[in-house]
Design a protein around this motif. Structure first.
Motif, PDB file in Angstrom:
ATOM      1  N   MET A 105       0.827  -1.205   0.000  1.00  0.00           N
ATOM      2  CA  MET A 105       0.000   0.000   0.000  1.00  0.00           C
ATOM      3  C   MET A 105       0.865   1.259   0.000  1.00  0.00           C
ATOM      4  O   MET A 105       0.578   2.221  -0.726  1.00  0.00           O
ATOM      5  CB  MET A 105      -0.949   0.011   1.209  1.00  0.00           C
ATOM      6  N   ARG A 106       1.950   1.269   0.792  1.00  0.00           N
ATOM      7  CA  ARG A 106       2.847   2.429   0.789  1.00  0.00           C
ATOM      8  C   ARG A 106       3.492   2.610  -0.583  1.00  0.00           C
ATOM      9  O   ARG A 106       3.645   3.736  -1.066  1.00  0.00           O
ATOM     10  CB  ARG A 106       3.911   2.286   1.876  1.00  0.00           C
ATOM     11  N   ALA A 107       3.865   1.492  -1.230  1.00  0.00           N
ATOM     12  CA  ALA A 107       4.457   1.564  -2.565  1.00  0.00           C
ATOM     13  C   ALA A 107       3.451   2.121  -3.575  1.00  0.00           C
ATOM     14  O   ALA A 107       3.793   2.964  -4.416  1.00  0.00           O
ATOM     15  CB  ALA A 107       4.944   0.177  -2.997  1.00  0.00           C
ATOM     16  N   LEU A 108       2.221   1.678  -3.483  1.00  0.00           N
ATOM     17  CA  LEU A 108       1.192   2.158  -4.407  1.00  0.00           C
ATOM     18  C   LEU A 108       0.870   3.626  -4.182  1.00  0.00           C
ATOM     19  O   LEU A 108       0.690   4.390  -5.143  1.00  0.00           O
ATOM     20  CB  LEU A 108      -0.059   1.309  -4.264  1.00  0.00           C
ATOM     21  N   LEU A 109       0.786   4.035  -2.931  1.00  0.00           N
ATOM     22  CA  LEU A 109       0.525   5.440  -2.639  1.00  0.00           C
ATOM     23  C   LEU A 109       1.671   6.323  -3.128  1.00  0.00           C
ATOM     24  O   LEU A 109       1.449   7.422  -3.651  1.00  0.00           O
ATOM     25  CB  LEU A 109       0.288   5.636  -1.137  1.00  0.00           C
ATOM     26  N   ALA A 110       2.905   5.843  -2.983  1.00  0.00           N
ATOM     27  CA  ALA A 110       4.057   6.592  -3.496  1.00  0.00           C
ATOM     28  C   ALA A 110       3.973   6.707  -5.013  1.00  0.00           C
ATOM     29  O   ALA A 110       4.255   7.772  -5.583  1.00  0.00           O
ATOM     30  CB  ALA A 110       5.360   5.905  -3.083  1.00  0.00           C
ATOM     31  N   PRO A 127      -4.365   1.328 -13.450  1.00  0.00           N
ATOM     32  CA  PRO A 127      -5.433   0.822 -14.307  1.00  0.00           C
ATOM     33  C   PRO A 127      -6.781   0.816 -13.590  1.00  0.00           C
ATOM     34  O   PRO A 127      -6.839   0.749 -12.362  1.00  0.00           O
ATOM     35  CB  PRO A 127      -4.990  -0.606 -14.645  1.00  0.00           C
ATOM     36  N   ASP A 128      -7.867   0.875 -14.355  1.00  0.00           N
ATOM     37  CA  ASP A 128      -9.213   0.888 -13.785  1.00  0.00           C
ATOM     38  C   ASP A 128      -9.492  -0.346 -12.940  1.00  0.00           C
ATOM     39  O   ASP A 128     -10.181  -0.273 -11.936  1.00  0.00           O
ATOM     40  CB  ASP A 128     -10.271   0.995 -14.890  1.00  0.00           C
ATOM     41  N   ASP A 129      -8.963  -1.495 -13.345  1.00  0.00           N
ATOM     42  CA  ASP A 129      -9.216  -2.750 -12.627  1.00  0.00           C
ATOM     43  C   ASP A 129      -8.168  -3.013 -11.552  1.00  0.00           C
ATOM     44  O   ASP A 129      -7.986  -4.132 -11.109  1.00  0.00           O
ATOM     45  CB  ASP A 129      -9.264  -3.921 -13.605  1.00  0.00           C
ATOM     46  N   PHE A 130      -7.511  -1.961 -11.105  1.00  0.00           N
ATOM     47  CA  PHE A 130      -6.408  -2.088 -10.170  1.00  0.00           C
ATOM     48  C   PHE A 130      -6.773  -2.872  -8.916  1.00  0.00           C
ATOM     49  O   PHE A 130      -6.042  -3.743  -8.485  1.00  0.00           O
ATOM     50  CB  PHE A 130      -5.905  -0.687  -9.794  1.00  0.00           C
ATOM     51  N   ALA A 131      -7.922  -2.585  -8.330  1.00  0.00           N
ATOM     52  CA  ALA A 131      -8.327  -3.229  -7.078  1.00  0.00           C
ATOM     53  C   ALA A 131      -8.440  -4.744  -7.225  1.00  0.00           C
ATOM     54  O   ALA A 131      -8.233  -5.483  -6.267  1.00  0.00           O
ATOM     55  CB  ALA A 131      -9.641  -2.655  -6.580  1.00  0.00           C
ATOM     56  N   GLY A 132      -8.759  -5.227  -8.416  1.00  0.00           N
ATOM     57  CA  GLY A 132      -8.923  -6.658  -8.630  1.00  0.00           C
ATOM     58  C   GLY A 132      -7.701  -7.345  -9.198  1.00  0.00           C
ATOM     59  O   GLY A 132      -7.755  -8.512  -9.572  1.00  0.00           O
ATOM     60  N   MET A 133      -6.587  -6.644  -9.281  1.00  0.00           N
ATOM     61  CA  MET A 133      -5.399  -7.205  -9.926  1.00  0.00           C
ATOM     62  C   MET A 133      -4.645  -8.206  -9.065  1.00  0.00           C
ATOM     63  O   MET A 133      -3.826  -8.956  -9.571  1.00  0.00           O
ATOM     64  CB  MET A 133      -4.442  -6.083 -10.340  1.00  0.00           C
ATOM     65  N   GLY A 134      -4.864  -8.204  -7.778  1.00  0.00           N
ATOM     66  CA  GLY A 134      -4.118  -9.105  -6.903  1.00  0.00           C
ATOM     67  C   GLY A 134      -2.703  -8.603  -6.688  1.00  0.00           C
ATOM     68  O   GLY A 134      -2.259  -7.630  -7.295  1.00  0.00           O
ATOM     69  N   MET A 135      -1.971  -9.281  -5.799  1.00  0.00           N
ATOM     70  CA  MET A 135      -0.618  -8.843  -5.444  1.00  0.00           C
ATOM     71  C   MET A 135       0.325  -8.859  -6.641  1.00  0.00           C
ATOM     72  O   MET A 135       1.164  -7.984  -6.779  1.00  0.00           O
ATOM     73  CB  MET A 135      -0.056  -9.715  -4.318  1.00  0.00           C
ATOM     74  N   GLN A 136       0.188  -9.831  -7.531  1.00  0.00           N
ATOM     75  CA  GLN A 136       1.085  -9.904  -8.677  1.00  0.00           C
ATOM     76  C   GLN A 136       0.865  -8.713  -9.593  1.00  0.00           C
ATOM     77  O   GLN A 136       1.816  -8.066 -10.029  1.00  0.00           O
ATOM     78  CB  GLN A 136       0.869 -11.214  -9.425  1.00  0.00           C
ATOM     79  N   GLY A 137      -0.388  -8.383  -9.882  1.00  0.00           N
ATOM     80  CA  GLY A 137      -0.685  -7.227 -10.721  1.00  0.00           C
ATOM     81  C   GLY A 137      -0.226  -5.932 -10.080  1.00  0.00           C
ATOM     82  O   GLY A 137       0.318  -5.053 -10.751  1.00  0.00           O
ATOM     83  N   ILE A 138      -0.449  -5.825  -8.785  1.00  0.00           N
ATOM     84  CA  ILE A 138      -0.019  -4.635  -8.059  1.00  0.00           C
ATOM     85  C   ILE A 138       1.498  -4.495  -8.144  1.00  0.00           C
ATOM     86  O   ILE A 138       2.025  -3.403  -8.383  1.00  0.00           O
ATOM     87  CB  ILE A 138      -0.496  -4.704  -6.590  1.00  0.00           C
TER      88      ILE A 138
END
Length: 170
Positions: free
Chosen positions: A36-41, A50-61
């Motif tokens: 989460m800190r990496a994504l917020l940064a 991406p629009d489907d970011f929430a459903g991407m899972g840890m690998q997509g993130i």
């Protein structure tokens, strides 16, 4: 189930050749906070998610995070990079592999080794690499380490070799 663990022995020539490092997966709550800190940064740095970011899972993130790494401010990236290395210990005596300790300055002497260890930390957490990938470190995975993997790059690393073999439980 125990956290996943691997040993990585540096195979190619250089100051780190023959050194064995041990990597242990972060607890899930810590890994989630790190992600989460990496994504917020990344978002603060203008990286488009991406629009489907929430459903991407840890690998997509993680894939989004890797694409964003060049855009993240170093002040945001440095603590994340340091925390990744907290997963890594060294086995300083090849004759006694049961002994391991936290890293200290000078344990890693090659930049390429740091990059490889970070790559292995990510791989352990999100299962990026296929077993056939030609990463050039020798990795020994514990029996609990059975994640599915997806290759990150069409080109193999030229510095390390990877070989998975069962490791006894400790």
């Amino acid at each position: 189930m125990a956290r996943k663990e691997i040993d990585v022995t540096i195979a190619d020539e250089g100051r780190d050749q023959g050194k064995t490092f041990h990597i242990r997966e972060m607890p899930a709550t810590r890994a989630e906070k790190w992600a989460m800190r990496a994504l917020l940064a990344a978002a603060r740095s203008g990286v488009e998610l991406p629009d489907d970011f929430a459903g991407m899972g840890m690998q997509g993130i993680a894939i989004v995070g890797i694409r964003a790494i060049t855009k993240i401010d170093f002040e945001d990236a440095e603590p994340l990079l340091d925390e990744m290395m907290e997963c890594v210990t060294i086995k300083p005596d090849p004759r006694n592999p049961a002994i391991q300790r936290p890293l200290i300055e000078g344990d890693v002497e090659e930049i390429a080794t740091l990059i490889q260890l970070r790559q292995e930390v990510i791989n352990l957490h999100v299962g990026f690499f296929t077993k056939g990938d030609q990463s050039k470190s020798i990795s020994t995975q514990s029996p609990a380490s059975t994640s599915s993997n997806t290759a990150m790059s069409p080109e193999p690393s030229v510095r390390f070799s990877q070989r998975a073999k069962p490791r006894s439980a400790s």
